[in-house]
Design an enzyme around this catalytic site. Structure first.
Site: not given
Ligand SMILES: CC(C)(COP(=O)(O)OP(=O)(O)OC[C@H]1O[C@@H](n2cnc3c(N)ncnc32)[C@H](O)[C@@H]1OP(=O)(O)O)[C@@H](O)C(=O)NCCC(=O)NCCSC(=O)/C(=C/c1ccccc1)CC(=O)O
Length: 256
Positions: A110, A130
């Site tokens: 976004e 999301e």
């Molecule tokens: C991106 C991924 C697919 C990558 O996967 P991969 O296996 O390569 O790596 P991971 O092991 O998963 O990640 C490494 C490490 O980073 C942490 N991590 C990654 N993304 C996040 C996150 N978004 N929040 C917290 N931590 C994160 C992960 O936990 C690992 O940590 P460790 O275990 O090593 O300590 C994969 O990471 C993935 O799918 N991530 C999540 C992506 C996602 O779903 N994003 C959407 C979030 S909701 C949002 O953005 C909103 C925005 C918004 C809307 C309206 C108003 C304000 C904001 C909605 C909302 O907030 O409700």
């Protein structure tokens, strides 16, 4: 610092700096971004910004879902006092370039959609995921993605939460360039320095005409852009631009 700012040659380099958490947005990052975008918008020395993420894996994966604090008041109070987070501060007529160096997911995509140029490394991945975490792309995703790529692609991404590759993003026009990860920063700098070397008021008026024009009937947009041309007509920089051309030298623009 969760977000870093460096200003060089009239370019603000804004780097999300939490690679261990995929540069997701925790409350401290959001506070930093608010301050930084205000500086970018108001500092006359800054003409263009580049937004990127630290490391080679992720641009930004949106809300830090592990650190998001529980709400302390009702949404109506927050919304009516503060409006939206993150994006309103990015609203400015100075161009912003998203240099997408890996995952651009959720609020990360976004933010990229709120930028004017989007360039990506070949390992980038794009998704509004999301729905998979019971939320909604509520910054601008449900509105900006269908305007940025073909509707069938946008609806597939929004409703399934599936990600697309850099190659697909290039094919759909979500990004203008895809390069090897090692070349991304240089490409971003080269676009930013080209923009910074142009006349700042001209660049800002051009962005305003193009962005506002998208929501106007064509004839209104054309008339509005002519008025903006008129606003620039009497600037010192336009005189300098024409004079420098005649004298076969590089112009020196002052934003006046
Ligand atoms: C991106 C991924 C697919 C990558 O996967 P991969 O296996 O390569 O790596 P991971 O092991 O998963 O990640 C490494 C490490 O980073 C942490 N991590 C990654 N993304 C996040 C996150 N978004 N929040 C917290 N931590 C994160 C992960 O936990 C690992 O940590 P460790 O275990 O090593 O300590 C994969 O990471 C993935 O799918 N991530 C999540 C992506 C996602 O779903 N994003 C959407 C979030 S909701 C949002 O953005 C909103 C925005 C918004 C809307 C309206 C108003 C304000 C904001 C909605 C909302 O907030 O409700």
């Amino acid at each position: 610092m969760p977000v870093m700012l460096e200003v060089r040659n009239h370019v603000a380099y804004v780097t999300l700096n939490r690679p261990e958490a995929m540069n997701s947005l925790d409350p401290e990052s959001i506070a930093d971004l608010t301050e930084i975008w205000t500086r970018v918008r108001t500092d006359p020395d800054i003409r263009v910004a580049v937004l990127t993420g630290a490391g080679e894996k992720s641009f930004c994966t949106g809300t830090d879902m592990k650190k998001a604090p529980p709400p302390t008041e009702c949404m109506a109070a927050t919304y009516l006092r503060d409006g939206q987070p993150v994006l309103p501060q990015m609203k400015m007529w100075k161009p912003i370039i998203a240099a997408i160096n890996g995952y651009a997911v959720g609020g990360g995509l976004e933010m990229a959609l709120a930028c004017d140029l989007r360039i990506a490394s070949s390992n980038a991945k794009f998704g509004l995921t999301e729905v998979k975490v019971a939320s909604l792309a509520g910054l601008n995703g449900t509105q900006a993605l269908p305007r940025a790529v073909p509707q069938a692609v946008a609806m597939k991404m929004l409703l399934t939460g599936e990600m697309i590759s850099a190659e697909e993003a290039l094919r759909y026009g979500l990004v203008s360039d895809v390069v090897e990860p090692s070349g991304l920063a240089d490409l971003a700098r080269s676009y930013a320095e080209k923009i910074a070397s142009a006349a700042p008021l001209s660049v800002q008026a051009t962005k305003q005409a193009a962005v506002l024009g998208l929501d106007m009937p064509l004839e209104h947009g054309i008339l509005y852009s002519h008025l903006l041309w008129g606003v620039l007509r009497d600037t010192e920089d336009r005189k300098e631009g024409f004079k420098a051309f005649g004298e076969r030298r590089a112009p020196v623009f002052r934003g006046a």
